[in-house]
Scaffold this motif. Sequence first.
Motif, PDB file in Angstrom:
ATOM      1  N   ARG A 111      31.063  27.973  37.312  1.00  0.00           N
ATOM      2  CA  ARG A 111      31.765  26.712  37.083  1.00  0.00           C
ATOM      3  C   ARG A 111      31.199  25.647  38.010  1.00  0.00           C
ATOM      4  N   VAL A 112      31.292  24.401  37.588  1.00  0.00           N
ATOM      5  CA  VAL A 112      30.802  23.294  38.392  1.00  0.00           C
ATOM      6  C   VAL A 112      31.772  23.044  39.541  1.00  0.00           C
ATOM      7  N   VAL A 113      31.283  23.206  40.757  1.00  0.00           N
ATOM      8  CA  VAL A 113      32.132  23.016  41.932  1.00  0.00           C
ATOM      9  C   VAL A 113      31.787  21.747  42.680  1.00  0.00           C
ATOM     10  N   GLY A 114      30.683  21.104  42.325  1.00  0.00           N
ATOM     11  CA  GLY A 114      30.291  19.881  43.010  1.00  0.00           C
ATOM     12  C   GLY A 114      28.998  19.343  42.447  1.00  0.00           C
ATOM     13  N   THR A 115      28.446  18.346  43.137  1.00  0.00           N
ATOM     14  CA  THR A 115      27.198  17.723  42.688  1.00  0.00           C
ATOM     15  C   THR A 115      26.335  17.378  43.889  1.00  0.00           C
ATOM     16  N   LEU A 116      25.027  17.351  43.650  1.00  0.00           N
ATOM     17  CA  LEU A 116      24.043  16.880  44.614  1.00  0.00           C
ATOM     18  C   LEU A 116      23.368  15.658  44.013  1.00  0.00           C
ATOM     19  N   THR A 117      23.384  14.538  44.733  1.00  0.00           N
ATOM     20  CA  THR A 117      22.799  13.300  44.217  1.00  0.00           C
ATOM     21  C   THR A 117      21.763  12.781  45.191  1.00  0.00           C
ATOM     22  N   ALA A 118      20.551  12.531  44.673  1.00  0.00           N
ATOM     23  CA  ALA A 118      19.469  11.967  45.471  1.00  0.00           C
ATOM     24  C   ALA A 118      19.317  10.492  45.101  1.00  0.00           C
ATOM     25  N   TYR A 119      19.333   9.617  46.096  1.00  0.00           N
ATOM     26  CA  TYR A 119      19.184   8.167  45.892  1.00  0.00           C
ATOM     27  C   TYR A 119      17.807   7.731  46.376  1.00  0.00           C
ATOM     28  N   ALA A 120      17.195   6.786  45.638  1.00  0.00           N
ATOM     29  CA  ALA A 120      15.845   6.322  45.960  1.00  0.00           C
ATOM     30  C   ALA A 120      15.655   4.912  45.393  1.00  0.00           C
TER      31      ALA A 120
END
Length: 397
Positions: free
Chosen positions: A147-156
Amino acid sequence: MTASFHVPTAVVVAGAMLLLGLGVWAAGRGRRRGFLSTVDRVTYSTLHTASLASRHLSDGLTPEAAERAGRHLLAILGASSVAICDASGVLSWTGPGDHHAPDAHGHASESRTSAAPSVLGSDVITCSDPDCPVRAAVTAPLIADERVVGTLTAYAPAASAGLARATGELARWVSAELDVAELGRARTRAMEAELRALRAQISPHFIYNSLGAIASFVRTDPERARELLLEFADFTRYSLRQGGPFTTLAEELRNVERYLVLEQARFGERLQVSLLIAPEVLPVRIPYLAVQPLVENAVRHGLASKEGIGHVTISASDQGGEAEISVDDDGVGTSPESVQRILDGVSRADSIGLGNVDARLRQIYGDDFGLVVETAEGAGTRVSFRVPKYAPGVHTE
């Protein structure tokens, strides 16, 4: 009754392959300099940085773990900033442009819903600061226990195909680490449940018999009655303690001694005990209440119904990287098939906890470290087990 938790080999292999892919992506094609190429150096750096992050991810997806791991994940990606979110909000923001942090959870909404990576351009990531490096983002789901427990987001400043692939691969590696962390927590929960069950199994007959033996000395030998009462208090205090799941062999043997003093008050000369303990293994850490139930099993099931004198021998020997503990009795014994049913959880005849101890040993150390029971009807019983002298996660508190 038995249970075992192991980190799936596929998870470990997949995680390593993902990190190697990230290292190659970051390095591109490098020329060899000396004995190491640029690819070699970058791959090593990536794996080293990932190992630092994994120490924090082993605690699961918490704000503290996200904050500490975020620095290492940012170094792997080479993005401007990294945000880690769980299902309810932002856990951490690492890098410049933290005025965008309150929006990070909303930026990741599509990935949480679709369980797939998404790319956000300047039409979504807007900023009035001309020097802000946050203009685009790649977000990927973190999946644990399916199940989806979170997210990783890369900003650039811009979202490239390489950053999108790297963020997706890194998110899959983080997901594998979170799965491992969940397995560890599940193992701990199972072990705690086994301990609660074992405490509940403390024999009422032993309690009644001990108190009866103590009462019999109140008038004839008050001093011995007092000593036995203190031994009983110490025994129950140790058996019902709320400490961690491990203790030293020395502490466990002290409790075994208290138990045997109480049983000898009841059996008298019928119960003979020998201890063969190598001093060098006394500090070895073992599961709490791993030896006493085996001794109680030997007394109750092996010797109580035997006529005449019965012997119990408790041994602990140094086997190099392991310690071996055994409990032998010359009692009535039983059939190997009966013992196997107990260890398999099919039979509930084990009111003392053979199956319980076997299950916990396997949960902690693996299936190679369960109980070994040698017995036959009329031939006594020998129960033994081995523990590594040093094992990850095994410590006293």
